[in-house]
Design a protein around this motif. Structure first.
Motif, PDB file in Angstrom:
ATOM      1  N   GLN A 138       0.848  -1.185   0.000  1.00 20.80           N
ATOM      2  CA  GLN A 138       0.000   0.000   0.000  1.00 20.80           C
ATOM      3  C   GLN A 138       0.883   1.234   0.000  1.00 20.80           C
ATOM      4  O   GLN A 138       1.720   1.396   0.891  1.00 20.80           O
ATOM      5  CB  GLN A 138      -0.912   0.013   1.231  1.00 20.80           C
ATOM      6  N   PRO A 139       0.734   2.109  -0.978  1.00 17.55           N
ATOM      7  CA  PRO A 139       1.561   3.318  -1.008  1.00 17.55           C
ATOM      8  C   PRO A 139       1.213   4.235   0.156  1.00 17.55           C
ATOM      9  O   PRO A 139       0.074   4.253   0.633  1.00 17.55           O
ATOM     10  CB  PRO A 139       1.202   3.956  -2.357  1.00 17.55           C
ATOM     11  N   PRO A 140       2.165   4.989   0.657  1.00 12.72           N
ATOM     12  CA  PRO A 140       1.883   5.885   1.786  1.00 12.72           C
ATOM     13  C   PRO A 140       0.973   7.023   1.387  1.00 12.72           C
ATOM     14  O   PRO A 140       0.999   7.500   0.252  1.00 12.72           O
ATOM     15  CB  PRO A 140       3.273   6.392   2.178  1.00 12.72           C
ATOM     16  N   LYS A 141       0.148   7.440   2.333  1.00 12.08           N
ATOM     17  CA  LYS A 141      -0.764   8.547   2.099  1.00 12.08           C
ATOM     18  C   LYS A 141      -0.031   9.870   2.287  1.00 12.08           C
ATOM     19  O   LYS A 141       1.037   9.915   2.889  1.00 12.08           O
ATOM     20  CB  LYS A 141      -1.948   8.450   3.060  1.00 12.08           C
ATOM     21  N   PRO A 142      -0.582  10.953   1.763  1.00 11.56           N
ATOM     22  CA  PRO A 142       0.103  12.252   1.917  1.00 11.56           C
ATOM     23  C   PRO A 142       0.344  12.628   3.369  1.00 11.56           C
ATOM     24  O   PRO A 142       1.361  13.203   3.713  1.00 11.56           O
ATOM     25  CB  PRO A 142      -0.851  13.234   1.228  1.00 11.56           C
ATOM     26  N   MET A 143      -0.598  12.264   4.247  1.00 14.04           N
ATOM     27  CA  MET A 143      -0.428  12.614   5.653  1.00 14.04           C
ATOM     28  C   MET A 143       0.693  11.800   6.292  1.00 14.04           C
ATOM     29  O   MET A 143       1.365  12.266   7.210  1.00 14.04           O
ATOM     30  CB  MET A 143      -1.740  12.387   6.406  1.00 14.04           C
ATOM     31  N   GLY A 168      -3.600  23.235   2.888  1.00 11.62           N
ATOM     32  CA  GLY A 168      -4.116  24.096   1.827  1.00 11.62           C
ATOM     33  C   GLY A 168      -3.530  23.748   0.473  1.00 11.62           C
ATOM     34  O   GLY A 168      -4.248  23.723  -0.545  1.00 11.62           O
ATOM     35  N   ARG A 169      -2.219  23.473   0.412  1.00 12.99           N
ATOM     36  CA  ARG A 169      -1.611  23.074  -0.856  1.00 12.99           C
ATOM     37  C   ARG A 169      -2.134  21.718  -1.306  1.00 12.99           C
ATOM     38  O   ARG A 169      -2.312  21.472  -2.503  1.00 12.99           O
ATOM     39  CB  ARG A 169      -0.090  23.017  -0.697  1.00 12.99           C
ATOM     40  N   SER A 170      -2.388  20.799  -0.345  1.00 14.73           N
ATOM     41  CA  SER A 170      -2.917  19.489  -0.718  1.00 14.73           C
ATOM     42  C   SER A 170      -4.334  19.590  -1.275  1.00 14.73           C
ATOM     43  O   SER A 170      -4.723  18.807  -2.148  1.00 14.73           O
ATOM     44  CB  SER A 170      -2.902  18.553   0.496  1.00 14.73           C
ATOM     45  N   LEU A 171      -5.110  20.548  -0.771  1.00 16.79           N
ATOM     46  CA  LEU A 171      -6.479  20.733  -1.267  1.00 16.79           C
ATOM     47  C   LEU A 171      -6.538  21.591  -2.525  1.00 16.79           C
ATOM     48  O   LEU A 171      -7.625  21.819  -3.070  1.00 16.79           O
ATOM     49  CB  LEU A 171      -7.343  21.365  -0.166  1.00 16.79           C
ATOM     50  N   GLY A 172      -5.403  22.096  -2.992  1.00 20.27           N
ATOM     51  CA  GLY A 172      -5.354  22.889  -4.216  1.00 20.27           C
ATOM     52  C   GLY A 172      -5.778  24.327  -4.029  1.00 20.27           C
ATOM     53  O   GLY A 172      -6.299  24.946  -4.974  1.00 20.27           O
ATOM     54  N   LYS A 173      -5.549  24.882  -2.853  1.00 27.07           N
ATOM     55  CA  LYS A 173      -5.928  26.262  -2.576  1.00 27.07           C
ATOM     56  C   LYS A 173      -4.677  27.110  -2.467  1.00 27.07           C
ATOM     57  O   LYS A 173      -3.606  26.630  -2.122  1.00 27.07           O
ATOM     58  CB  LYS A 173      -6.744  26.347  -1.283  1.00 27.07           C
ATOM     59  N   SER A 174      -4.848  28.392  -2.759  1.00 33.49           N
ATOM     60  CA  SER A 174      -3.723  29.320  -2.696  1.00 33.49           C
ATOM     61  C   SER A 174      -3.541  29.923  -1.316  1.00 33.49           C
ATOM     62  O   SER A 174      -2.630  30.717  -1.105  1.00 33.49           O
ATOM     63  CB  SER A 174      -3.919  30.447  -3.725  1.00 33.49           C
ATOM     64  N   ARG A 175      -4.402  29.579  -0.388  1.00 30.19           N
ATOM     65  CA  ARG A 175      -4.341  30.117   0.969  1.00 30.19           C
ATOM     66  C   ARG A 175      -4.213  28.959   1.953  1.00 30.19           C
ATOM     67  O   ARG A 175      -4.503  27.808   1.612  1.00 30.19           O
ATOM     68  CB  ARG A 175      -5.604  30.911   1.285  1.00 30.19           C
ATOM     69  N   GLU A 181     -11.178  22.708   7.981  1.00 31.29           N
ATOM     70  CA  GLU A 181     -10.702  21.950   6.823  1.00 31.29           C
ATOM     71  C   GLU A 181      -9.508  21.059   7.189  1.00 31.29           C
ATOM     72  O   GLU A 181      -9.392  19.929   6.713  1.00 31.29           O
ATOM     73  CB  GLU A 181     -10.304  22.919   5.706  1.00 31.29           C
ATOM     74  N   THR A 182      -8.645  21.570   8.050  1.00 30.09           N
ATOM     75  CA  THR A 182      -7.472  20.779   8.447  1.00 30.09           C
ATOM     76  C   THR A 182      -7.875  19.554   9.259  1.00 30.09           C
ATOM     77  O   THR A 182      -7.353  18.454   9.059  1.00 30.09           O
ATOM     78  CB  THR A 182      -6.510  21.650   9.257  1.00 30.09           C
ATOM     79  N   ILE A 183      -8.838  19.726  10.171  1.00 35.20           N
ATOM     80  CA  ILE A 183      -9.291  18.594  10.986  1.00 35.20           C
ATOM     81  C   ILE A 183      -9.965  17.540  10.115  1.00 35.20           C
ATOM     82  O   ILE A 183      -9.744  16.330  10.279  1.00 35.20           O
ATOM     83  CB  ILE A 183     -10.231  19.090  12.101  1.00 35.20           C
ATOM     84  N   ILE A 186      -7.316  15.613   8.260  1.00 34.61           N
ATOM     85  CA  ILE A 186      -6.621  14.647   9.115  1.00 34.61           C
ATOM     86  C   ILE A 186      -7.484  13.416   9.347  1.00 34.61           C
ATOM     87  O   ILE A 186      -7.002  12.279   9.331  1.00 34.61           O
ATOM     88  CB  ILE A 186      -6.225  15.311  10.455  1.00 34.61           C
ATOM     89  N   LYS A 187      -8.788  13.617   9.548  1.00 34.26           N
ATOM     90  CA  LYS A 187      -9.680  12.482   9.747  1.00 34.26           C
ATOM     91  C   LYS A 187      -9.754  11.612   8.505  1.00 34.26           C
ATOM     92  O   LYS A 187      -9.790  10.382   8.586  1.00 34.26           O
ATOM     93  CB  LYS A 187     -11.069  12.974  10.131  1.00 34.26           C
ATOM     94  N   GLN A 188      -9.782  12.224   7.329  1.00 30.44           N
ATOM     95  CA  GLN A 188      -9.827  11.451   6.097  1.00 30.44           C
ATOM     96  C   GLN A 188      -8.531  10.679   5.863  1.00 30.44           C
ATOM     97  O   GLN A 188      -8.530   9.637   5.224  1.00 30.44           O
ATOM     98  CB  GLN A 188     -10.100  12.380   4.910  1.00 30.44           C
ATOM     99  N   SER A 189      -7.423  11.197   6.384  1.00 38.70           N
ATOM    100  CA  SER A 189      -6.132  10.524   6.204  1.00 38.70           C
ATOM    101  C   SER A 189      -5.863   9.479   7.280  1.00 38.70           C
ATOM    102  O   SER A 189      -4.749   8.961   7.370  1.00 38.70           O
ATOM    103  CB  SER A 189      -5.007  11.563   6.218  1.00 38.70           C
ATOM    104  N   ASN A 190      -6.888   9.175   8.115  1.00 42.52           N
ATOM    105  CA  ASN A 190      -6.753   8.170   9.190  1.00 42.52           C
ATOM    106  C   ASN A 190      -5.652   8.543  10.176  1.00 42.52           C
ATOM    107  O   ASN A 190      -4.965   7.683  10.717  1.00 42.52           O
ATOM    108  CB  ASN A 190      -6.471   6.777   8.612  1.00 42.52           C
ATOM    109  N   ARG A 191      -5.478   9.848  10.392  1.00 39.79           N
ATOM    110  CA  ARG A 191      -4.492  10.323  11.354  1.00 39.79           C
ATOM    111  C   ARG A 191      -5.137  11.291  12.335  1.00 39.79           C
ATOM    112  O   ARG A 191      -4.540  12.291  12.719  1.00 39.79           O
ATOM    113  CB  ARG A 191      -3.336  11.027  10.638  1.00 39.79           C
TER     114      ARG A 191
END
Length: 206
Positions: A138-143, A168-175, A181-183, A186-191
């Motif tokens: 299994q390839p590692p996740k971004p988190m 923000g960079r992972s979600l494709g935003k300039s800010r 959004e961060t929480i 993290i929940k989606q990344s199982n961390r």
């Protein structure tokens, strides 16, 4: 075996009784009896000789000896009869002590010849390497990648800010991403971590 001191040279001439046991240099003393009239008469003092059975671990038996109380205290101080006979000078041992020392050394040489050296093999167990099949990889996740690069100061104000910029960079935003959004990221990344959520919430509402 004893080049420096021959066995027959150990025998003391003035007090031959000390050669029949371990006297530790104690000899017969002479002096005077002095009464009230000052009429002196000659007398002698004999050493306090006891008859004991002392255990010898090298010989494997109890040796019956005549020894003084001074020699008995020295034997207890040196940790046994064997250590006493091997470390005491021949002048203090006497004829009987030197005979026992020769018996102990002969017993030690006999045990060295009979008992061969034991070579112990190393007890290191080598475990074979098992390759992971490609189907289970299994390839590692971004988190996961960010967690390996994270420093212990991640929960400080600067660490939280860098985490927001990364999300923000992972979600494709300039800010930088918000705390909500961060929480969620993290929940989606199982961390998910309660400590991370509390730190982000406090920094957002500060």
């Amino acid at each position: 075996m004893f080049r420096s001191k021959a066995l027959w040279d150990v025998i003391s001439k003035p007090f031959k009784r000390s050669q029949l046991g371990l006297f530790q240099g104690k000899t017969k003393l002479s002096g005077n009896n002095v009464p009230f009239s000052k009429h002196k008469t000659r007398r002698t003092w004999l050493p306090n000789v006891q008859q004991k059975r002392v255990d010898s671990q090298i010989l494997g038996e109890k040796v019956r000896l005549k020894l003084t109380t001074r020699a008995l205290r020295t034997i207890k101080k040196k940790g046994g009869l064997d250590n006493y006979l091997q470390t005491t000078s021949p002048e203090l041992l006497g004829y009987t002590g030197m005979q026992l020392r020769m018996r102990i050394r002969a017993k030690q040489l006999e045990t060295r010849v009979r008992k061969p050296k034991e070579f112990k093999l190393s007890t290191i167990k080598y475990q074979p390497l098992v390759a992971t099949p490609l189907s289970e990889y299994q390839p590692p996740k971004p988190m996961d990648i960010y967690a390996k690069r994270a420093k212990p100061s991640m929960f400080t104000q600067e660490g939280v800010q860098s985490l927001k910029e990364f999300v923000g960079r992972s979600l494709g935003k300039s800010r930088p991403a918000s705390a909500h959004e961060t929480i969620n990221y993290i929940k989606q990344s199982n961390r998910s971590s309660n400590a991370t959520g509390v730190a982000l919430y406090k920094s957002e509402n500060a």
